[in-house]
Design an enzyme around this catalytic site. Structure first.
Site, PDB file in Angstrom:
ATOM      1  N   ASN A 166      -2.433  13.036  -2.890  1.00 11.39           N
ATOM      2  CA  ASN A 166      -3.579  13.523  -3.655  1.00 11.39           C
ATOM      3  C   ASN A 166      -3.998  14.922  -3.210  1.00 11.39           C
ATOM      4  O   ASN A 166      -4.268  15.806  -4.030  1.00 11.39           O
ATOM      5  CB  ASN A 166      -4.761  12.566  -3.509  1.00 11.39           C
ATOM      6  CG  ASN A 166      -4.741  11.449  -4.544  1.00 11.39           C
ATOM      7  OD1 ASN A 166      -4.186  11.608  -5.630  1.00 11.39           O
ATOM      8  ND2 ASN A 166      -5.327  10.315  -4.204  1.00 11.39           N
ATOM      9  N   ASP A 226       0.860  -1.177   0.000  1.00 12.50           N
ATOM     10  CA  ASP A 226       0.000   0.000   0.000  1.00 12.50           C
ATOM     11  C   ASP A 226       0.902   1.236   0.000  1.00 12.50           C
ATOM     12  O   ASP A 226       1.896   1.291   0.731  1.00 12.50           O
ATOM     13  CB  ASP A 226      -0.887  -0.020   1.242  1.00 12.50           C
ATOM     14  CG  ASP A 226      -1.928   1.079   1.231  1.00 12.50           C
ATOM     15  OD1 ASP A 226      -3.040   0.812   0.742  1.00 12.50           O
ATOM     16  OD2 ASP A 226      -1.630   2.199   1.718  1.00 12.50           O
ATOM     17  N   ILE A 227       0.565   2.215  -0.833  1.00 10.95           N
ATOM     18  CA  ILE A 227       1.364   3.436  -0.898  1.00 10.95           C
ATOM     19  C   ILE A 227       1.158   4.237   0.388  1.00 10.95           C
ATOM     20  O   ILE A 227       0.022   4.529   0.775  1.00 10.95           O
ATOM     21  CB  ILE A 227       0.974   4.286  -2.120  1.00 10.95           C
ATOM     22  CG1 ILE A 227       1.205   3.482  -3.409  1.00 10.95           C
ATOM     23  CG2 ILE A 227       1.763   5.593  -2.154  1.00 10.95           C
ATOM     24  CD1 ILE A 227       0.716   4.163  -4.664  1.00 10.95           C
ATOM     25  N   ASP A 257      -2.531   9.801  -9.837  1.00  8.10           N
ATOM     26  CA  ASP A 257      -2.592   8.761 -10.871  1.00  8.10           C
ATOM     27  C   ASP A 257      -1.207   8.451 -11.425  1.00  8.10           C
ATOM     28  O   ASP A 257      -0.887   7.289 -11.724  1.00  8.10           O
ATOM     29  CB  ASP A 257      -3.515   9.204 -12.010  1.00  8.10           C
ATOM     30  CG  ASP A 257      -4.987   9.150 -11.621  1.00  8.10           C
ATOM     31  OD1 ASP A 257      -5.300   8.589 -10.554  1.00  8.10           O
ATOM     32  OD2 ASP A 257      -5.827   9.680 -12.380  1.00  8.10           O
ATOM     33  N   GLU A 282      -5.087   2.490  -3.755  1.00 11.26           N
ATOM     34  CA  GLU A 282      -3.627   2.531  -3.775  1.00 11.26           C
ATOM     35  C   GLU A 282      -3.038   1.227  -3.263  1.00 11.26           C
ATOM     36  O   GLU A 282      -1.882   1.170  -2.841  1.00 11.26           O
ATOM     37  CB  GLU A 282      -3.108   3.706  -2.934  1.00 11.26           C
ATOM     38  CG  GLU A 282      -3.344   3.595  -1.444  1.00 11.26           C
ATOM     39  CD  GLU A 282      -4.658   4.200  -0.987  1.00 11.26           C
ATOM     40  OE1 GLU A 282      -4.748   4.550   0.191  1.00 11.26           O
ATOM     41  OE2 GLU A 282      -5.597   4.314  -1.806  1.00 11.26           O
TER      42      GLU A 282
END
Length: 350
Positions: free
Chosen positions: A236, A228-229, A245, A271
Site C-alpha cells: 500500500n 494473511d498477505i 485493492d 488483508e
C-alpha cells in the site's frame, strides 16, 4: 388481523381465484404505497417485512382507513407484536426464499396476463376491421346505426385494454425492480463489497452452524485456514491503496477458483482471509493450504513498473471437542503468527 377482516386480494391469491382488472389496479396502488413507506421509514425490504406491510396496507386500503405514519407503525406492532426490521438487521433466509418464489409466481402471472391482453387486442382489431367492411356494405340505416355503436364499443374496449396492458407492464417492471433490490440487499448483508467473498458476519454464521453440528455429534471434523498477505502495508505504501485493492481482489479471485465448492471462503479483516473446510481433517487441510500458498507465490500482477509478486502466510487448525469459535480461531491465529515469525510465506498447522 382477524380472518374475516384480512386483505381480500390476498385471500383471492391464496385460493387461486381469478383477479379482476380492478384487483390488479389495486395491487399496483398498494405496491407503490408499501415501497414508498418502507423506503421513507428505513425499513429493510426483506420478504417477511414486505409481505406483512403489503397485507397491512391492503387492509388499510380496503377498509378506507386514514392513518398517519406513526399510527401505521403502531398498528403494525399491534398486529404482528414486533417492531419492523430496519435496514441494518439480518433477513431470514427461509422467508427470503419464500418471497422469491411468490415474486416469481406473480411475475409469471403478470407476464401471462400481458400476453393474453396483447392477443385479445389483436383479435379485437381483426373483428373491428371485419365490421368496418360490413359497415360499408350495410344498406339498412338501422343496421348501420347498430354497427357504428358496436364499432365504437370495440374501440373503447381496445383502448381500455391497451391502457391496462401498459399499467401491467409498469407493475411487471416494478416487481423486477423490487426483486433486484431484494437481491442487492441480501448480497450486501452476506458479501464483502470489494472481494465478493463472504463477509465476517456470514462467515461466523457458517462457523456456528458447523460447530453446532460437530459438538452435537451430527457433523464430521472440519478445519479452518486463516491467511494473511505478507507485507501488505508495504504494498500500500509503495504502490498506493488502489493497487492494494487490486491485490485483494486478485487473491480473492484465486481463492474462489482454487477451492472446492463446499469450502467457505471469507474476508474477515483488511488483508486477512479465512476458509472453512467442512469434513476436512488437519492433514488434508494443510495440504490444501500449501497448494494455495504455492499458487499465490507464483502469481504475478502486471503493473507499470513490471510484475508485482506477493505471498501469504497461512495458519491451519482442526476443530476439537468442546471448541468454541473463539478457541478455534485463536489456534489458527497462533499458527498464522508463527508462520509470520518464522519468515513468512509458509504454512503452519496446529
Amino acid at each position: 388481523m382477524e380472518n374475516q377482516k384480512r386483505c381480500q386480494i390476498l385471500g383471492k391469491i391464496e385460493q387461486d381465484i381469478r383477479l379482476t382488472k380492478e384487483d390488479l389496479k389495486e395491487i399496483g396502488f398498494i405496491v407503490k404505497k408499501v415501497v414508498s413507506f418502507m423506503v421513507k421509514n428505513d425499513i429493510l425490504m426483506t420478504p417477511e417485512n414486505y409481505a406483512r406491510w403489503f397485507e397491512l396496507f391492503c387492509y388499510v386500503q380496503e377498509n378506507d382507513l386514514t392513518l398517519s405514519d406513526s399510527e401505521i407503525l403502531q398498528y403494525y406492532k399491534q398486529l404482528f407484536q414486533k417492531n419492523p426490521k430496519k435496514v441494518h438487521e439480518i433477513e431470514d433466509e427461509e422467508i427470503h426464499t419464500k418471497l422469491k418464489s411468490i415474486a416469481s409466481s406473480i411475475e409469471e402471472k403478470l407476464s401471462q396476463i400481458i400476453s393474453t391482453i396483447d392477443t385479445h387486442n389483436d383479435t379485437l382489431q381483426d373483428k373491428t376491421e371485419a365490421l368496418q367492411e360490413k359497415e360499408h356494405q350495410a344498406a339498412d340505416p338501422e343496421i348501420l346505426k347498430y354497427l357504428k355503436e358496436i364499432l365504437q364499443n370495440l374501440e373503447e374496449l381496445r383502448m381500455e385494454n391497451s391502457q391496462l396492458n401498459e399499467q401491467l407492464k409498469k407493475y411487471y417492471e416494478e416487481i423486477n425492480h423490487l426483486r433486484r433490490e431484494l437481491r442487492d440487499t441480501k448480497n450486501k448483508a452476506e458479501f464483502d463489497y470489494l472481494t465478493e467473498l463472504f463477509n465476517r458476519r456470514k462467515f461466523e454464521e457458517y462457523f456456528h452452524k458447523l460447530l453446532k453440528e460437530f459438538n452435537e455429534g451430527e457433523g464430521k471434523p472440519f478445519s479452518l485456514i486463516i491467511l494473511d498477505i505478507d507485507d501488505f502495508k508495504q504494498i500500500n505504501d509503495t504502490y498506493g491503496h488502489l493497487l492494494g485493492d487490486e491485490v485483494l481482489k486478485n487473491l480473492s479471485s484465486l481463492i474462489k477458483t482454487f477451492l472446492h465448492s463446499a469450502h467457505i471462503p471469507a474476508r474477515i479483516g483488511g488483508e486477512e482471509f479465512a476458509i472453512l473446510l467442512p469434513e476436512t481433517p488437519l492433514d488434508e487441510a494443510k495440504t490444501i493450504a500449501e497448494r494455495l500458498r504455492k499458487t499465490v507465490e507464483n502469481r504475478t500482477i502486471p503493473i507499470a513498473e513490471g510484475d508485482l509478486n506477493f505471498t501469504v502466510s497461512i495458519g491451519v487448525a482442526q476443530v476439537q471437542k468442546g471448541d468454541t469459535m473463539d478457541s478455534l480461531l485463536k489456534r489458527a491465529d497462533e499458527a498464522l503468527y508463527e508462520a509470520k515469525r518464522n519468515g513468512k510465506n509458509m504454512v503452519i498447522a496446529k
